[in-house]
Design a protein around this motif. Sequence first.
Motif: not given
Length: 329
Positions: A89-117
């Motif tokens: 669980a602890a890693r989950n919270a941090l991992d998802c926070a890092l995904w969210d932060l990266e999306a906001k910093r890049s202006g791209r959605s998390a789905a796009e960052l993951a290579g998804l449609a």
Amino acid sequence: MKRARELSVGVERWPIRGGFTISRGSKREAVVVVATIRDGDRHGHGECVPYARYGESVEGVVQAIEACGPAIVQGLDRANLQALLPAAAARNALDCALWDLEAKRSGRSAAELAGLAPLHAVGTAFTISLASPEEMAARARDTASYPLLKLKLGGDGDEARLAAVREAVPKARLIADANEAWRAPNLERLLAAAKAAGVELIEQPLPAGDDALLEHIDRIVPLCADESAHDRASLATIAKRYDAVNIKLDKTGGLTEALATAAEARKLRLKIMVGCMVATSLAMAPALLLAQDADFVDLDGPLLLERDRVPGLAYSSGMVMPAPAALWG
């Protein structure tokens, strides 16, 4: 001067509507831990649910996240996080926070960052808590707008529960979750009852660690590993005993490993369920990336609460919509 990244951790309690019961017990609130990583004026958020079944406590999860504070300040990324904390669980919270932060910093959605449609709405199961056959049948009738119902089972009395629910909702699709409550002597009888009720999938019938028997039986109803499955490391054994695997971000330790686990499960020809703990929309939003091509989706956690975050996920007639950007990703 550029401000260094900062980590904060909070514990929240969300009342459950009417309580929630499985074979291991009941609870009336969801206790979640939220990690927030601040980088200037941008915030990334991730939510997890500590689970005693896996030896976790709220206090222990908070401490594990807080211990990562210095690494976060130094620029910890998702790849290095995988080695810093175990899949939990602890890693989950941090991992998802890092995904969210990266999306906001890049202006791209998390789905796009993951290579998804771009994400689309997916159908989700609605869970019926463990209760008497009559209570579960009544609850099933009350939720007839959901095409897929998930029944929590408990061992003794399950044949009557299955029959009562099927009679109450003859057209609904049914899946079931025994949460390790069945035992070898009654396995074939309960599988037959599930088949007679038209159940499409049964999660974790036997206790984890006591499920080798499943390699040698006629699985007349497809079986799905839950408590027996965590991350990729467990899949080779799972593929011998089960037909599907329930991937939950709290077990894999976040979206990063969950995506890799799903890819490996497909290689092993396992069907995929995307599941959740009882939690808010913040915990469901990352799992929606995983749910896009899943065989079964069980992301109804917010529907079981008295209230949800604002903004939260939108649900309609058994469908859950992609998360608004203001929520996550």
